[in-house]
Design a protein around this motif. Structure first.
Motif, PDB file in Angstrom:
ATOM      1  N   LYS A  26       3.778   3.051  -1.415  1.00  7.17           N
ATOM      2  CA  LYS A  26       4.308   2.085  -2.383  1.00  7.17           C
ATOM      3  C   LYS A  26       4.705   0.757  -1.739  1.00  7.17           C
ATOM      4  O   LYS A  26       4.914  -0.229  -2.429  1.00  7.17           O
ATOM      5  CB  LYS A  26       5.524   2.678  -3.103  1.00  7.17           C
ATOM      6  N   ASP A  27       4.819   0.729  -0.417  1.00  2.46           N
ATOM      7  CA  ASP A  27       5.222  -0.485   0.299  1.00  2.46           C
ATOM      8  C   ASP A  27       3.992  -1.378   0.488  1.00  2.46           C
ATOM      9  O   ASP A  27       3.057  -1.017   1.202  1.00  2.46           O
ATOM     10  CB  ASP A  27       5.817  -0.108   1.659  1.00  2.46           C
ATOM     11  N   PRO A  28       3.968  -2.554  -0.149  1.00  3.35           N
ATOM     12  CA  PRO A  28       2.798  -3.434  -0.053  1.00  3.35           C
ATOM     13  C   PRO A  28       2.556  -4.004   1.346  1.00  3.35           C
ATOM     14  O   PRO A  28       1.480  -4.548   1.616  1.00  3.35           O
ATOM     15  CB  PRO A  28       3.111  -4.553  -1.053  1.00  3.35           C
ATOM     16  N   ASN A  29       3.522  -3.856   2.237  1.00  5.72           N
ATOM     17  CA  ASN A  29       3.388  -4.376   3.597  1.00  5.72           C
ATOM     18  C   ASN A  29       2.741  -3.376   4.546  1.00  5.72           C
ATOM     19  O   ASN A  29       2.514  -3.694   5.708  1.00  5.72           O
ATOM     20  CB  ASN A  29       4.762  -4.767   4.142  1.00  5.72           C
ATOM     21  N   LEU A  30       2.484  -2.169   4.042  1.00  5.45           N
ATOM     22  CA  LEU A  30       1.937  -1.113   4.885  1.00  5.45           C
ATOM     23  C   LEU A  30       0.558  -0.696   4.390  1.00  5.45           C
ATOM     24  O   LEU A  30       0.314  -0.640   3.192  1.00  5.45           O
ATOM     25  CB  LEU A  30       2.862   0.107   4.877  1.00  5.45           C
TER      26      LEU A  30
END
Length: 83
Positions: A26-30
């Motif tokens: 869910k983390d857009p940075n990962l």
């Protein structure tokens, strides 16, 4: 911004890491990826783990694994949380 790659072994997902995988996804940075095998069978049999840019990060529970991954990222100054 550097895209962080988090790799999970499908066997470790089946052993309990699936919840950690779903949270991190869910983390857009990962960039969270599932592989058939990461050739870390000893770690895979002992605990939940993921490779964070090639470095093994372990945890006893899915929540602990997620916490350890974010701690590793913050400690190594490669992660900047964006919403």
């Amino acid at each position: 911004m550097i895209q962080i790659i988090i790799e999970f072994c499908v066997s470790n997902l089946a052993n309990g890491a699936q919840r950690a995988f779903e949270k991190l996804k869910k983390d857009p940075n990962l960039d969270v990826i599932e592989y058939g095998c990461l050739s870390n069978c000893g770690k895979c049999a002992r605990c939940l783990y993921a490779l964070v840019d090639g470095k093994a990060v372990m945890g006893g529970t899915p929540d602990e694994l997620v916490d350890h991954i974010y701690q590793y990222l913050e400690k190594n100054s490669v992660y900047e949380k964006r919403d």
